[in-house]
Design a protein around this motif. Structure first.
Motif, short mmCIF file in Angstrom:
data_model
loop_
_atom_site.label_atom_id
_atom_site.label_comp_id
_atom_site.label_asym_id
_atom_site.label_seq_id
_atom_site.Cartn_x
_atom_site.Cartn_y
_atom_site.Cartn_z
N CYS A 33 133.30 46.98 -20.88
CA CYS A 33 131.89 47.82 -21.13
C CYS A 33 131.73 49.13 -20.44
O CYS A 33 130.89 49.00 -21.01
CB CYS A 33 130.92 46.99 -22.54
SG CYS A 33 131.81 46.32 -23.74
N PHE A 34 131.71 48.39 -18.80
CA PHE A 34 131.01 48.33 -17.66
C PHE A 34 131.95 49.65 -17.49
O PHE A 34 131.01 50.91 -17.83
CB PHE A 34 131.03 47.87 -16.70
CG PHE A 34 130.13 48.06 -15.73
CD1 PHE A 34 129.32 48.13 -15.30
CD2 PHE A 34 131.13 49.32 -14.53
CE1 PHE A 34 128.53 48.40 -14.01
CE2 PHE A 34 130.57 49.31 -13.14
CZ PHE A 34 129.73 49.27 -13.13
N PRO A 86 126.59 45.65 -24.73
CA PRO A 86 126.37 47.24 -25.46
C PRO A 86 125.34 47.39 -26.41
O PRO A 86 124.49 46.01 -26.41
CB PRO A 86 128.05 47.34 -26.29
CG PRO A 86 128.52 46.73 -25.58
CD PRO A 86 127.94 45.47 -25.31
N TYR A 145 131.92 41.94 -21.47
CA TYR A 145 130.84 42.60 -20.16
C TYR A 145 131.75 43.74 -19.56
O TYR A 145 131.33 45.32 -19.17
CB TYR A 145 129.74 41.82 -19.91
CG TYR A 145 128.94 41.49 -21.13
CD1 TYR A 145 128.58 41.80 -21.96
CD2 TYR A 145 128.20 40.84 -20.56
CE1 TYR A 145 127.67 41.49 -22.76
CE2 TYR A 145 127.10 40.04 -21.23
CZ TYR A 145 127.21 40.24 -22.38
OH TYR A 145 125.71 39.78 -22.65
N ASN A 201 118.11 49.89 -19.28
CA ASN A 201 118.48 50.88 -18.87
C ASN A 201 117.49 51.89 -18.46
O ASN A 201 116.56 52.05 -19.33
CB ASN A 201 119.23 51.92 -20.18
CG ASN A 201 119.82 53.17 -20.23
OD1 ASN A 201 119.26 53.65 -18.96
ND2 ASN A 201 120.67 53.40 -21.46
N HIS A 255 128.02 45.74 -18.88
CA HIS A 255 127.40 46.16 -19.49
C HIS A 255 127.60 45.79 -20.07
O HIS A 255 127.96 44.92 -21.01
CB HIS A 255 127.70 47.92 -19.19
CG HIS A 255 127.02 48.54 -20.59
ND1 HIS A 255 127.48 49.21 -21.22
CD2 HIS A 255 125.54 48.67 -20.62
CE1 HIS A 255 127.04 50.34 -22.39
NE2 HIS A 255 124.92 49.97 -21.65
N GLN A 286 132.56 54.01 -18.46
CA GLN A 286 131.91 54.64 -18.98
C GLN A 286 130.88 53.85 -19.29
O GLN A 286 129.74 55.41 -19.92
CB GLN A 286 132.97 55.07 -19.99
CG GLN A 286 134.49 55.36 -19.11
CD GLN A 286 134.91 56.50 -18.24
OE1 GLN A 286 134.00 57.79 -18.63
NE2 GLN A 286 135.37 56.01 -17.68
N SER A 287 129.51 53.74 -18.97
CA SER A 287 128.20 53.11 -19.13
C SER A 287 127.32 53.39 -18.56
O SER A 287 127.79 54.10 -17.38
CB SER A 287 128.68 52.19 -19.89
OG SER A 287 128.52 50.73 -18.42
N TRP A 288 126.26 53.79 -18.92
CA TRP A 288 125.49 54.26 -18.11
C TRP A 288 124.95 53.40 -17.03
O TRP A 288 124.38 53.97 -16.23
CB TRP A 288 124.13 54.05 -18.38
CG TRP A 288 123.22 53.28 -19.09
CD1 TRP A 288 123.70 52.85 -20.57
CD2 TRP A 288 122.75 52.19 -18.57
NE1 TRP A 288 122.70 51.04 -20.35
CE2 TRP A 288 122.64 50.81 -19.23
CE3 TRP A 288 122.87 51.54 -16.72
CZ2 TRP A 288 121.54 50.11 -19.02
CZ3 TRP A 288 121.76 50.79 -16.42
CH2 TRP A 288 121.35 50.29 -17.33
N ASP A 331 122.24 46.74 -24.68
CA ASP A 331 121.84 47.96 -23.95
C ASP A 331 121.50 48.07 -22.06
O ASP A 331 120.24 48.18 -22.38
CB ASP A 331 121.24 49.30 -24.46
CG ASP A 331 121.17 50.89 -23.24
OD1 ASP A 331 122.11 50.92 -22.67
OD2 ASP A 331 120.28 50.76 -23.95
N GLN A 351 127.64 51.60 -15.22
CA GLN A 351 128.30 52.77 -14.06
C GLN A 351 128.03 53.70 -12.70
O GLN A 351 128.22 53.17 -11.48
CB GLN A 351 129.84 52.35 -14.43
CG GLN A 351 130.84 53.09 -13.69
CD GLN A 351 132.37 53.92 -13.87
OE1 GLN A 351 132.57 53.98 -14.99
NE2 GLN A 351 132.89 52.81 -13.14
#
Length: 584
Positions: free
Chosen positions: A278-279, A308, A275, A369, A306, A281-283, A348, A285
């Motif tokens: 993946c944090f 995915p 996780y 999200n 994050h 560049q994800s929404w 997500d 952050q």
């Protein structure tokens, strides 16, 4: 007063008292001599002599002059004062302690004696008689606080010196909620900071005179105003006993887990590593950075991550690291899909690990999200749920509780939603289910809307016969469920149902609800207001019980009216049914 869970010794003593009660002792709250000691030739004689001594001293105290102390001047009977004197002497309560019976007792027999002794003192206090009905509305815990009598006298003093006591109470409890422990003492402390004004030239009525007029329980407007203040400052509905038992069952399951706790810690750490990777560049952050004003990527303590959006990203990753399906299931990181395969539990989602005092990851909390603005729609069957999700391109998400009806745990999951649409079938069973769901969601203060479907149809049928646009439009046109319930208040049972719906709503909606109900039924607002008060009190006291009590009222005439001609939808309700019968 039952001992709290924090006092383990007192709790154990309480349970022992319950399971192994002893005979009455020399004082009402003291246990008698155990049989084995009573029959012992040496200790039995000594114990009986001590019991006789206690009785003799208690009799002497009861006949001594009372000291010049606050507790001795309390407005109670002479017999109660004698009992109080013995109690305070036996429990070493100093005269400087203003509490009539001193500290709360934790042993069962002492607590059972102390409670009625306090009540015997309180019931003769004129200040308490004046203020207790209003204080009960603010919170039931107030009435069990030893500082209640002093609080009542303080309110009397403020009233006698010209203060707007009701306004002061409103400001005090809305500015900051009262604590669970010692709420009366906390309220009294806040009131002591209010400066008493200089006496006015004209005569000020004394607190014990009949000229002090206070709105009591028979004044619905005042009680509703106070109840509204209470509703505004109370927090979310706490977990039910069933939900707590579920958590305890989970704890027991961990003890009997097929996977050792150390291995679960390792699996959870592997999930956290994924996780966290993946944090960036994800929404998640920029979302956290905007909300908190700091970029938390790589934070060693908070460890944001994050999950995915794919179905099996985490499962595939863990398998490559040698994690078995059983281990993933036991950790709660995956769950079975309808096809039987395992899918990620979080998809997500912004994730945050839950750690213990040693830093081991026990699990995760996740947040959806925030850009996903899909509105939940509760339906009866899975085909209806699929129809809604497909027809609206994700703007609405169909939810089918399955089983008989929405559960409390399912309703709690929707507590953070601004609104939930009810799109059950437009027939007798569907309308009953919609109203039950409305009240269950109202327990968690979730607003509901009722979708207008053609009579006798369901979402899946509407999609097939009229297409996606028609189904989407029916959801867009959904109206507040409370308005629908009020519009069908055509007999006394339906009026009670409408009042229950108003009581469950936010206080800001009470007045408009009463006005609409009065217009619908032709009943005076004052009469409806009086009937609303006990329903609001019930919702403030136990919303789950109040919701369950509202459900039986949904049968009978209301159902027939709901599935027959509806005002504004193809027909009018006969005039003979538009006026409610007198309240039984």
């Amino acid at each position: 007063m039952h001992p709290t869970h924090r006092d383990k010794a007192a709790t154990l003593a309480w349970r022992l008292d319950t399971r192994h009660p002893l005979a009455a002792g020399p004082l009402p709250w003291l246990p008698g001599i155990p049989t084995r000691i009573h029959n012992d030739p040496a200790w039995g004689t000594w114990a009986q002599q001590r019991a006789t001594l206690v009785t003799t001293i208690a009799d002497q105290i009861a006949h001594q002059p009372l000291p010049d102390a606050t507790w001795a001047a309390l407005p109670c009977t002479d017999e109660t004062r004698r009992q109080l004197a013995i109690w305070r002497a036996a429990n070493a309560v100093p005269d400087t302690d203003p509490r009539p019976t001193g500290p709360r007792q934790t042993t069962r027999q002492a607590a059972q004696y102390q409670r009625p002794l306090d009540q015997a003192i309180d019931q003769n206090d004129p200040a308490l008689e004046r203020w207790k009905p209003i204080l009960e509305v603010i919170g039931e815990r107030l009435t069990h606080d030893p500082a209640l009598v002093r609080l009542a006298h303080r309110l009397d003093d403020l009233s006698a010196t010209g203060h707007d006591v009701h306004g002061i109470l409103a400001d005090t409890i809305t500015t900051k909620p009262l604590p669970d422990d010692h709420p009366a003492a906390a309220l009294l402390w806040r009131l002591t900071r209010i400066t008493t004004p200089e006496p006015t030239p004209h005569e000020v009525p004394m607190a014990d005179e009949t000229s002090v007029e206070l709105p009591g329980p028979d004044d619905p407007a005042t009680r509703l105003a106070l109840l509204g203040m209470v509703r505004d400052v109370t927090g979310p509905t706490p977990p039910s006993d069933a939900m707590l038992r579920h958590e305890l069952d989970r704890a027991d399951a961990l003890a009997d887990s097929p996977v050792l706790a150390e291995r679960l810690h390792q699996v959870n750490q592997l999930a956290q590593d994924y996780y966290a990777s993946c944090f960036p560049q994800s929404w998640a952050q920029p979302y956290l950075a905007e909300r908190l004003g700091v970029d938390l990527a790589g934070h060693p303590t908070i460890q944001p991550g994050h999950a995915p959006a794919g179905w099996t990203n985490l499962a595939n990753r863990l398998r490559r690291h040698g994690v078995t399906d059983l281990e993933m299931l036991t950790a709660g990181l995956v769950k079975p899909a309808s096809t039987g395969r395992l899918i990620d539990r979080f998809r997500d989602r912004l994730t945050l690990p839950i750690t213990d005092q040693d830093g081991h990851i026990l699990g995760f909390v996740a947040r959806a999200n925030p850009t996903a603005t899909s509105t939940p729609v509760i339906v009866e069957g899975p085909l209806d749920a699929i129809a809604i999700t497909l027809a609206t391109a994700g703007r609405y998400t169909g939810l089918a509780p399955l089983g008989t009806s929405l559960t409390d745990q399912q309703a709690a999951l929707l507590a953070d939603q601004e609104r939930v649409v009810l799109a059950t079938d437009n027939d007798t069973a569907g309308n009953t289910a919609a109203n039950k769901d409305h009240f269950k969601l109202a327990v968690h203060r979730t607003n509901t809307l009722r979708a207008e479907l053609p009579q006798g149809s369901d979402p899946a049928e509407l999609l097939i016969t009229h297409g996606p646009a028609a189904l989407t439009q029916s959801l867009h046109n959904a109206t507040p469920t409370i308005d629908r319930i009020v519009s069908y208040a055509n007999d006394d049972a339906a009026v009670d149902l409408a009042l229950s719906a108003i009581a469950a709503a936010h206080p800001s909606a009470w007045q408009s609800g009463l006005e609409e109900l009065s217009e619908q039924t032709k009943l005076p607002q004052e009469q409806l207001q009086a009937r609303l008060v006990p329903l609001v009190e019930a919702w403030d006291d136990d919303p789950r019980e109040a919701a369950a009590g509202a459900a039986p009222q949904q049968r009978g005439p209301f159902q027939r009216a709901a599935t027959s001609a509806r005002p504004g939808h193809g027909g009018e309700v006969p005039q003979s049914r538009r006026t409610a019968a007198p309240h039984r």
